[in-house]
Design an enzyme around this catalytic site. Structure first.
Site, mmCIF file in Angstrom:
data_model
loop_
_atom_site.group_PDB
_atom_site.id
_atom_site.type_symbol
_atom_site.label_atom_id
_atom_site.label_comp_id
_atom_site.label_asym_id
_atom_site.label_seq_id
_atom_site.Cartn_x
_atom_site.Cartn_y
_atom_site.Cartn_z
ATOM 1 N N LYS A 184 22.853 -9.637 0.449
ATOM 2 C CA LYS A 184 24.286 -9.962 0.363
ATOM 3 C C LYS A 184 25.067 -9.301 1.487
ATOM 4 O O LYS A 184 26.291 -9.365 1.525
ATOM 5 C CB LYS A 184 24.843 -9.490 -0.983
ATOM 6 C CG LYS A 184 24.210 -10.151 -2.186
ATOM 7 C CD LYS A 184 24.754 -9.525 -3.459
ATOM 8 C CE LYS A 184 23.938 -9.952 -4.670
ATOM 9 N NZ LYS A 184 24.094 -9.028 -5.781
ATOM 10 N N ARG A 190 11.545 2.005 3.396
ATOM 11 C CA ARG A 190 10.853 1.258 4.459
ATOM 12 C C ARG A 190 11.828 0.195 4.948
ATOM 13 O O ARG A 190 12.421 -0.513 4.131
ATOM 14 C CB ARG A 190 9.580 0.640 3.863
ATOM 15 C CG ARG A 190 8.992 -0.559 4.586
ATOM 16 C CD ARG A 190 8.249 -0.239 5.851
ATOM 17 N NE ARG A 190 7.150 0.691 5.680
ATOM 18 C CZ ARG A 190 5.870 0.389 5.845
ATOM 19 N NH1 ARG A 190 5.525 -0.838 6.156
ATOM 20 N NH2 ARG A 190 4.949 1.315 5.719
ATOM 21 N N ARG A 248 0.827 -1.215 0.000
ATOM 22 C CA ARG A 248 0.000 0.000 0.000
ATOM 23 C C ARG A 248 0.862 1.267 0.000
ATOM 24 O O ARG A 248 0.693 2.147 -0.843
ATOM 25 C CB ARG A 248 -0.857 -0.039 1.252
ATOM 26 C CG ARG A 248 -1.876 0.991 1.423
ATOM 27 C CD ARG A 248 -2.562 0.697 2.738
ATOM 28 N NE ARG A 248 -2.849 -0.737 2.864
ATOM 29 C CZ ARG A 248 -3.955 -1.301 2.415
ATOM 30 N NH1 ARG A 248 -4.896 -0.558 1.882
ATOM 31 N NH2 ARG A 248 -4.146 -2.588 2.530
ATOM 32 N N THR A 249 1.808 1.344 0.910
ATOM 33 C CA THR A 249 2.647 2.545 1.021
ATOM 34 C C THR A 249 3.522 2.690 -0.227
ATOM 35 O O THR A 249 3.675 3.778 -0.762
ATOM 36 C CB THR A 249 3.525 2.478 2.289
ATOM 37 O OG1 THR A 249 2.669 2.274 3.408
ATOM 38 C CG2 THR A 249 4.298 3.749 2.494
ATOM 39 N N HIS A 273 6.361 6.713 10.941
ATOM 40 C CA HIS A 273 5.797 6.509 9.601
ATOM 41 C C HIS A 273 5.215 7.865 9.213
ATOM 42 O O HIS A 273 4.002 8.046 9.190
ATOM 43 C CB HIS A 273 4.726 5.416 9.664
ATOM 44 C CG HIS A 273 4.208 4.979 8.330
ATOM 45 N ND1 HIS A 273 4.668 5.503 7.136
ATOM 46 C CD2 HIS A 273 3.253 4.072 7.994
ATOM 47 C CE1 HIS A 273 4.023 4.926 6.136
ATOM 48 N NE2 HIS A 273 3.155 4.054 6.634
#
Lengths: 150, 321
Positions: free
Chosen positions: B80, B101, B51-52, B129
């Protein structure tokens, strides 16, 4: 009683710094936190010396220039400690300590969700979020630092 | 260069200007459809959040820009062992702005310290957020017409919900705000929000257990999900879960102009029979999320069309170190 009558005298310092009015028993902690063992100089530690003001106090004498001491770390540990700067065997300045606004690599974040727990080489940085209550928070995750003295 | 790490990175005035820009984007989308031509956003999602991520990507596409990025740590160099600092240094060579994120708190901040491009925190663990909070504020202002003198009800899991903590911190900066905090005993707001944010700012608030008790007073009702696993025992969950389910029956108790919001995804805490109610604004909220992300991208990229709203000083006053 004459001042200094019951003081234990350690050889005078010609050039360096005397940390005075350290709460009794705390000198060793400060020795470690300031990493004085890493300095290539003479350090004298006087513990539980008699003090008119405090009853008992610790004193640390360091034969090194002030620049080599982390005053932020000292201010964080206890900002009531007096810093005497010695030149030619006399006190030329008494420096007052403040609660530092920022601490770099002095304390560590204990939040397991903090990025400092996985990212290599990050400085451990805390900011003073509440000067009245002396609360520090991690600059990355805002986790509160729980100081042992509070 | 400015970044967006927390909603409090911006002053109330700057947020107002940014919301003015979002409002103009809403009214005149065509005027902004090419302002980011030739620009790229990198969406660096170390954990999934469709969604974000889609909201950021839509925002950039709406502005005429392009999108690169990854949607899980497995498909990035993090698998990695690459550090966040190195990743952002590389991405700075590819893109003009990045939205990050990350499951670890503070990761976007670390990126911002090493980045050659503006970084937006798109959610870091349970920490911040900011674009969700900007979305919530934009929605409240768009629907209510103002941000001050409102009684805001926050309902559900107020203990673990970072959107709630962040929204409270942002709203206390407006005059005349009053909160009614509706949650089970176990999920009340944490002490630091109660003490450091509400009490310290002399913001009136009350804590109640039943949604019905608060409904008639609310100008805004912000719903969040109460997860079963947050309860200490099954018995409490069964006893209380209905307190926190909003349905058409409970909506009868609400003011005629009450605004119901939810950060989504919804599970069952808002019954679908509330959806047709004009006071249910949670899907409009998603749309406002795109507008405010468009405004934020323009502001951070210093797009000329943003300056008439934000003024030249926006870029000049960065976050205090």
């Amino acid at each position: 009683m004459r001042q200094g009558e019951h003081m234990l005298n350690i050889g005078g310092l010609h050039e360096g710094v005397v940390l005075d009015h350290i709460p009794a028993g705390k000198a060793m902690d400060i020795y470690k936190r300031l990493k004085l063992d890493k300095l290539d100089c003479q350090v004298a530690m006087i513990m539980r010396a008699r003090s008119n003001k405090m009853g008992q106090k610790d004193i640390i004498k360091v034969e090194a220039p002030l620049e080599l001491l982390n005053l932020d770390a000292l201010g964080f540990i206890d900002h009531s400690i007096t810093v005497n700067i010695i030149k030619d065997a006399v006190i030329v300045e008494k420096r007052k300590l403040n609660l530092p606004k920022k601490l770099v690599n002095i304390i560590h974040c204990k939040n397991p969700r903090c990025i400092t727990s996985i990212e290599q080489g990050l400085d451990q940085v805390f900011y003073l979020s509440d000067p009245a209550d002396e609360i520090y928070r991690c600059v990355y995750c805002d986790e509160k630092y729980h100081s042992s003295k509070k | 260069m400015r970044h967006c790490m927390s909603p409090l990175d911006f002053t109330v005035e700057e947020l107002d200007h940014m919301m003015d820009l979002a409002s103009d984007i809403e009214k005149n989308p065509d005027r902004y459809s090419h302002v980011c031509d030739g620009k790229k956003i990198a969406t660096l999602f170390y954990e999934p959040s469709t969604r974000t991520r889609l909201s950021f990507e839509t925002a950039m596409l709406n502005l005429g820009g392009k999108v690169i990025g990854f949607s899980s740590a497995q498909s990035s160099s993090a698998a990695k062992g690459e550090s966040v600092a190195d990743t952002i240094r590389v991405i700075s060579c590819f893109a003009d702005i990045a939205a990050i994120r990350h499951p670890k708190e503070g990761a976007p901040y670390v990126a911002s310290l090493h980045s050659g491009i503006p970084v937006i925190n798109a959610g870091d663990g349970g920490h911040q957020h900011p674009t969700q909070t900007l979305t919530d504020l934009t929605t409240i202002r768009a629907i209510k017409g103002h941000m001050d003198h409102l009684t805001i009800g926050l309902c559900g899991d107020l203990k673990f919900g970072r959107t709630v903590h962040s929204l409270i911190s942002a709203l206390v900066r407006y005059p005349g705000i009053r909160f009614i905090l509706i949650s089970p005993e176990e999920l009340r707001i944490p002490d630091y929000v109660r003490e450091d944010v509400l009490k310290k700012n002399n913001v009136p608030f009350e804590e109640v257990i039943r949604l019905e008790d608060a409904m008639p007073e609310l100008d805004v009702l912000y719903m969040t999900r109460v997860q079963k696993e947050r309860f200490f025992n099954e018995e409490d969950y069964v006893r209380m879960k209905d307190f926190y389910i909003l349905d058409a029956e409970k909506m009868k108790l609400a003011k005629e102009d009450c605004t119901v919001l939810h950060p989504l995804p919804r599970v069952n805490e808002i019954s679908v029979d509330v959806d047709p109610d004009p006071r249910a604004c949670y899907f409009r909220q998603v749309q406002y999320g795109v507008y405010i992300r468009m405004a934020l991208i323009m502001a951070l990229l210093d797009i000329p069309e943003s300056r008439q709203f934000l003024g030249d000083e926006f870029q000049a006053c960065g976050k205090e170190e």
